[in-house]
Write a protein that holds these residues in place. Structure first.
Motif, PDB file in Angstrom:
ATOM      1  N   ALA A   9       0.831  -1.207   0.000  1.00 39.46           N
ATOM      2  CA  ALA A   9       0.000   0.000   0.000  1.00 39.46           C
ATOM      3  C   ALA A   9       0.867   1.260   0.000  1.00 39.46           C
ATOM      4  O   ALA A   9       0.569   2.235  -0.697  1.00 39.46           O
ATOM      5  N   VAL A  10       1.956   1.251   0.752  1.00 43.58           N
ATOM      6  CA  VAL A  10       2.859   2.411   0.803  1.00 43.58           C
ATOM      7  C   VAL A  10       3.537   2.624  -0.550  1.00 43.58           C
ATOM      8  O   VAL A  10       3.677   3.756  -1.024  1.00 43.58           O
ATOM      9  N   ILE A  11       3.942   1.545  -1.193  1.00 45.64           N
ATOM     10  CA  ILE A  11       4.591   1.662  -2.506  1.00 45.64           C
ATOM     11  C   ILE A  11       3.620   2.218  -3.545  1.00 45.64           C
ATOM     12  O   ILE A  11       3.966   3.121  -4.323  1.00 45.64           O
ATOM     13  N   LEU A  12       2.395   1.700  -3.572  1.00 44.77           N
ATOM     14  CA  LEU A  12       1.395   2.188  -4.526  1.00 44.77           C
ATOM     15  C   LEU A  12       1.069   3.653  -4.271  1.00 44.77           C
ATOM     16  O   LEU A  12       0.966   4.453  -5.202  1.00 44.77           O
ATOM     17  N   PHE A  13       0.903   4.010  -2.997  1.00 43.43           N
ATOM     18  CA  PHE A  13       0.611   5.403  -2.637  1.00 43.43           C
ATOM     19  C   PHE A  13       1.754   6.326  -3.053  1.00 43.43           C
ATOM     20  O   PHE A  13       1.530   7.403  -3.598  1.00 43.43           O
ATOM     21  N   SER A  14       2.983   5.895  -2.806  1.00 39.52           N
ATOM     22  CA  SER A  14       4.138   6.728  -3.156  1.00 39.52           C
ATOM     23  C   SER A  14       4.233   6.949  -4.662  1.00 39.52           C
ATOM     24  O   SER A  14       4.512   8.061  -5.118  1.00 39.52           O
ATOM     25  N   ALA A  15       3.999   5.899  -5.432  1.00 38.54           N
ATOM     26  CA  ALA A  15       4.065   6.035  -6.891  1.00 38.54           C
ATOM     27  C   ALA A  15       3.004   7.008  -7.398  1.00 38.54           C
ATOM     28  O   ALA A  15       3.296   7.884  -8.225  1.00 38.54           O
ATOM     29  N   MET A  27      -1.582   5.788 -11.498  1.00 41.94           N
ATOM     30  CA  MET A  27      -1.384   4.521 -12.198  1.00 41.94           C
ATOM     31  C   MET A  27      -2.120   3.373 -11.494  1.00 41.94           C
ATOM     32  O   MET A  27      -2.550   2.432 -12.135  1.00 41.94           O
ATOM     33  N   PHE A  28      -2.268   3.448 -10.174  1.00 39.25           N
ATOM     34  CA  PHE A  28      -2.803   2.336  -9.396  1.00 39.25           C
ATOM     35  C   PHE A  28      -4.163   2.650  -8.784  1.00 39.25           C
ATOM     36  O   PHE A  28      -4.518   2.096  -7.745  1.00 39.25           O
ATOM     37  N   CYS A  29      -4.930   3.523  -9.392  1.00 39.28           N
ATOM     38  CA  CYS A  29      -6.265   3.874  -8.912  1.00 39.28           C
ATOM     39  C   CYS A  29      -7.285   3.665 -10.019  1.00 39.28           C
ATOM     40  O   CYS A  29      -6.945   3.691 -11.193  1.00 39.28           O
ATOM     41  N   TYR A  30      -8.526   3.495  -9.611  1.00 38.54           N
ATOM     42  CA  TYR A  30      -9.624   3.338 -10.559  1.00 38.54           C
ATOM     43  C   TYR A  30     -10.477   4.596 -10.568  1.00 38.54           C
ATOM     44  O   TYR A  30     -10.808   5.120  -9.510  1.00 38.54           O
ATOM     45  N   TYR A  46     -17.226  13.955 -13.116  1.00 39.07           N
ATOM     46  CA  TYR A  46     -18.093  15.120 -13.026  1.00 39.07           C
ATOM     47  C   TYR A  46     -18.312  15.732 -14.408  1.00 39.07           C
ATOM     48  O   TYR A  46     -17.582  15.442 -15.353  1.00 39.07           O
ATOM     49  N   GLU A  47     -19.302  16.600 -14.512  1.00 37.44           N
ATOM     50  CA  GLU A  47     -19.659  17.199 -15.795  1.00 37.44           C
ATOM     51  C   GLU A  47     -18.570  18.119 -16.346  1.00 37.44           C
ATOM     52  O   GLU A  47     -18.434  18.276 -17.549  1.00 37.44           O
ATOM     53  N   ASN A  48     -17.798  18.747 -15.451  1.00 39.14           N
ATOM     54  CA  ASN A  48     -16.784  19.684 -15.922  1.00 39.14           C
ATOM     55  C   ASN A  48     -15.478  19.008 -16.336  1.00 39.14           C
ATOM     56  O   ASN A  48     -14.519  19.674 -16.711  1.00 39.14           O
ATOM     57  N   GLY A  49     -15.415  17.674 -16.265  1.00 40.71           N
ATOM     58  CA  GLY A  49     -14.215  16.954 -16.673  1.00 40.71           C
ATOM     59  C   GLY A  49     -13.354  16.493 -15.511  1.00 40.71           C
ATOM     60  O   GLY A  49     -12.339  15.835 -15.714  1.00 40.71           O
ATOM     61  N   SER A  50     -13.734  16.831 -14.282  1.00 41.84           N
ATOM     62  CA  SER A  50     -12.996  16.370 -13.104  1.00 41.84           C
ATOM     63  C   SER A  50     -13.338  14.916 -12.826  1.00 41.84           C
ATOM     64  O   SER A  50     -14.427  14.445 -13.120  1.00 41.84           O
ATOM     65  N   VAL A  51     -12.374  14.191 -12.243  1.00 41.36           N
ATOM     66  CA  VAL A  51     -12.552  12.769 -11.966  1.00 41.36           C
ATOM     67  C   VAL A  51     -12.000  12.466 -10.583  1.00 41.36           C
ATOM     68  O   VAL A  51     -10.967  13.003 -10.182  1.00 41.36           O
ATOM     69  N   ASP A  52     -12.697  11.587  -9.849  1.00 44.20           N
ATOM     70  CA  ASP A  52     -12.194  11.070  -8.577  1.00 44.20           C
ATOM     71  C   ASP A  52     -11.703   9.650  -8.794  1.00 44.20           C
ATOM     72  O   ASP A  52     -12.450   8.798  -9.283  1.00 44.20           O
ATOM     73  N   TYR A  53     -10.445   9.388  -8.437  1.00 42.67           N
ATOM     74  CA  TYR A  53      -9.842   8.065  -8.532  1.00 42.67           C
ATOM     75  C   TYR A  53      -9.696   7.525  -7.112  1.00 42.67           C
ATOM     76  O   TYR A  53      -9.305   8.256  -6.206  1.00 42.67           O
ATOM     77  N   TYR A  54      -9.981   6.245  -6.921  1.00 37.45           N
ATOM     78  CA  TYR A  54      -9.816   5.629  -5.613  1.00 37.45           C
ATOM     79  C   TYR A  54      -8.801   4.504  -5.696  1.00 37.45           C
ATOM     80  O   TYR A  54      -8.858   3.656  -6.579  1.00 37.45           O
ATOM     81  N   GLY A  55      -7.872   4.515  -4.731  1.00 38.16           N
ATOM     82  CA  GLY A  55      -6.857   3.478  -4.631  1.00 38.16           C
ATOM     83  C   GLY A  55      -6.970   2.771  -3.298  1.00 38.16           C
ATOM     84  O   GLY A  55      -7.997   2.823  -2.635  1.00 38.16           O
ATOM     85  N   LEU A  56      -5.908   2.127  -2.883  1.00 37.20           N
ATOM     86  CA  LEU A  56      -5.881   1.367  -1.639  1.00 37.20           C
ATOM     87  C   LEU A  56      -5.698   2.319  -0.466  1.00 37.20           C
ATOM     88  O   LEU A  56      -4.592   2.761  -0.170  1.00 37.20           O
TER      89      LEU A  56
END
Length: 106
Positions: free
Chosen positions: A39-45, A58-61, A66-76
């Motif tokens: 988890a620390v390695i993925l977060f650091s990258a 790279m490691f988030c989905y 949102y309508e304005n083009g913003s995106v929320d990515y979730y990782g570990l």
């Protein structure tokens, strides 16, 4: 008579409530440590990509778009959000943890 019943009851209780042996504790600790290390390695990258290079993680989905083009990515245990400003045509990436609001970032 009482002592034999008491011994039998204690034996049955020990069989029901099996304690975790020291070897099992070590295995559990090693597995948790490995997961935390990954988890620390993925977060650091993803933190380096978002903060230094202004690139998507790279490691988030992508979870919320949102309508304005913003995106929320979730990782570990963390999230990265892409904040797109259409007026300046600029994209910024911010990193934070799941339950922290967007105005507090790392």
């Amino acid at each position: 008579m009482k002592s034999s019943r008491l011994k039998l009851a204690r034996k049955e209780e020990r069989q029901r409530v099996k304690d975790i042996s020291p070897r099992q504790w070590k295995v559990i600790a090693i597995v948790c440590g490995v997961m935390l290390g990954i988890a620390v390695i993925l977060f650091s990258a993803d933190l380096l990509r978002a903060k230094k290079n202004n690139q998507p993680p790279m490691f988030c989905y992508p979870v919320i778009e949102y309508e304005n083009g913003s995106v929320d990515y979730y990782g570990l245990f963390y999230k990265v959000w892409k904040d797109y400003d259409p007026f300046d045509d600029e994209t910024r990436y911010y990193v934070g943890f799941w339950f922290i609001p967007k105005n507090i970032n790392i």
